[in-house]
Design a protein around this motif. Sequence first.
Motif, short mmCIF file in Angstrom:
data_model
loop_
_atom_site.label_atom_id
_atom_site.label_comp_id
_atom_site.label_asym_id
_atom_site.label_seq_id
_atom_site.Cartn_x
_atom_site.Cartn_y
_atom_site.Cartn_z
N MET A 1 79.23 15.63 101.70
CA MET A 1 79.63 14.28 101.29
C MET A 1 79.88 13.42 102.53
N THR A 2 79.27 12.25 102.55
CA THR A 2 79.41 11.39 103.73
C THR A 2 80.75 10.64 103.68
N PRO A 3 81.24 10.19 104.82
CA PRO A 3 82.47 9.38 104.81
C PRO A 3 82.38 8.19 103.87
N GLU A 4 81.21 7.56 103.82
CA GLU A 4 81.04 6.40 102.93
C GLU A 4 81.20 6.82 101.46
N GLU A 5 80.69 8.00 101.11
CA GLU A 5 80.84 8.50 99.73
C GLU A 5 82.31 8.83 99.43
N VAL A 6 83.01 9.36 100.43
CA VAL A 6 84.45 9.65 100.25
C VAL A 6 85.18 8.34 99.99
N LEU A 7 84.91 7.33 100.82
CA LEU A 7 85.60 6.05 100.68
C LEU A 7 85.26 5.36 99.36
N ARG A 50 85.07 20.32 96.27
CA ARG A 50 83.87 21.16 96.45
C ARG A 50 83.32 20.96 97.86
N ALA A 51 83.22 19.67 98.25
CA ALA A 51 82.68 19.35 99.57
C ALA A 51 83.56 19.92 100.67
N LEU A 52 84.89 19.85 100.47
CA LEU A 52 85.81 20.37 101.49
C LEU A 52 85.78 21.90 101.51
N ALA A 53 85.69 22.53 100.34
CA ALA A 53 85.59 23.99 100.28
C ALA A 53 84.31 24.46 100.97
N ASP A 54 83.23 23.70 100.80
CA ASP A 54 81.97 24.06 101.48
C ASP A 54 82.14 24.02 103.00
N LYS A 55 82.93 23.04 103.49
CA LYS A 55 83.19 22.98 104.95
C LYS A 55 83.97 24.20 105.40
N VAL A 56 84.97 24.59 104.61
CA VAL A 56 85.78 25.77 104.96
C VAL A 56 84.88 27.00 105.02
N ILE A 57 84.02 27.15 104.01
CA ILE A 57 83.13 28.33 103.95
C ILE A 57 82.14 28.30 105.12
N ALA A 58 81.64 27.09 105.43
CA ALA A 58 80.69 26.98 106.55
C ALA A 58 81.34 27.39 107.88
N GLU A 59 82.63 27.06 108.03
CA GLU A 59 83.33 27.37 109.29
C GLU A 59 83.88 28.79 109.33
N GLY A 143 93.51 28.34 108.44
CA GLY A 143 93.02 26.97 108.57
C GLY A 143 93.81 26.03 107.70
N ALA A 144 93.55 24.75 107.89
CA ALA A 144 94.20 23.71 107.10
C ALA A 144 93.14 22.73 106.64
N THR A 145 93.38 22.09 105.50
CA THR A 145 92.44 21.07 105.03
C THR A 145 93.20 19.82 104.61
N CYS A 146 92.50 18.71 104.68
CA CYS A 146 93.00 17.48 104.07
C CYS A 146 91.78 16.66 103.66
N LEU A 147 91.98 15.77 102.71
CA LEU A 147 90.85 14.93 102.30
C LEU A 147 90.51 13.96 103.43
N ILE A 148 91.53 13.24 103.91
CA ILE A 148 91.30 12.27 104.99
C ILE A 148 92.32 12.51 106.09
N PRO A 160 92.88 25.42 112.87
CA PRO A 160 91.77 24.47 112.67
C PRO A 160 92.01 23.61 111.42
N LEU A 161 91.82 22.31 111.59
CA LEU A 161 92.01 21.37 110.47
C LEU A 161 90.65 20.85 110.02
N PHE A 162 90.30 21.09 108.76
CA PHE A 162 89.03 20.61 108.20
C PHE A 162 89.33 19.42 107.28
N SER A 163 88.59 18.33 107.46
CA SER A 163 88.78 17.16 106.60
C SER A 163 87.43 16.63 106.16
N LEU A 164 87.44 15.81 105.11
CA LEU A 164 86.19 15.18 104.68
C LEU A 164 85.81 14.04 105.62
N MET A 165 86.83 13.42 106.19
CA MET A 165 86.56 12.36 107.18
C MET A 165 87.81 12.05 107.98
#
Length: 195
Positions: A1-7, A50-59, A143-148, A160-165
């Motif tokens: 998901m692109t930052p523009e799609e998140v926004l 889903r997009a954030l979980a995919d980032k976690v799995i990728a990392e 790890g840690a996650t946040c939407l933004i 490590p902090l994973f975010s959508l943007m």
Amino acid sequence: MTPEEVLTHFRETDALLEGHFLLSSGLHSDRYLQCARVLMYPDRAAALCRALADKVIAELGNNAVDAVVAPAMGGVIVGYEMARQLGVPGMFTERVDGEFTFRRGFHLEKGMRVIMSEDIVTTGKSSRECIEVIKAHGGDVVGATCLIDRSNGTADVGVPLFSLMGMDVKTYAPDALPEHLQALPAIKPGSRDLK
Ligand SMILES: O=P(O)(O)OC[C@H]1O[C@H](OP(=O)(O)OP(=O)(O)O)[C@H](O)[C@@H]1O
Ligand SMILES: O=C(O)c1cc(=O)[nH]c(=O)[nH]1
Ligand SMILES: [Mg+2]
């Protein structure tokens, strides 16, 4: 998901607010991301997580997480949905006399690999507080996650902090408010120190 799609999710749900806001950290801002407005729509919550979980799995790889723990209030929905997307249990910490704590029978087995899931990171203070509780209960915070990430990558939460943007939003100390904020009463949307 692109930052523009998140926004777009935030804009379409009127979650991108402008005004004068007192943040959890005590800093002030003329922007506020009201994630609850986005997460009230289950389909949007699912798509974002889903997009954030995919980032976690990728990392971190597949099956690298045993549980998600989120700090209430803002983390509750996002933590639940992250847990659902990762296929693991989801719990939350909540404030008692100002301090995050596990209640409701939540507990971790020693060495459980845990992701701490926030809605928003600004200074990372709330994330660090939640991570300390997870560690104190035997969790291994992988790890840690946040939407933004309003710190735009500068907040250090110790894992490590994973975010959508990331987002570059100015914040101001209470004694250094610009004129446009001095002219407006501050609103405090979050629940830390709520009277
Ligand atoms: O990175 P930080 O500087 O800690 O700021 C971000 C935190 O602020 C908000 O919570 P808040 O304490 O306002 O309460 P809420 O979760 O009830 O909204 C948000 O949900 C994060 O937890
Ligand atoms: O720093 C905060 O308290 C904060 C900022 C923001 O944009 N959204 C939010 O929920 N909290
Ligand atoms: Mg919060």
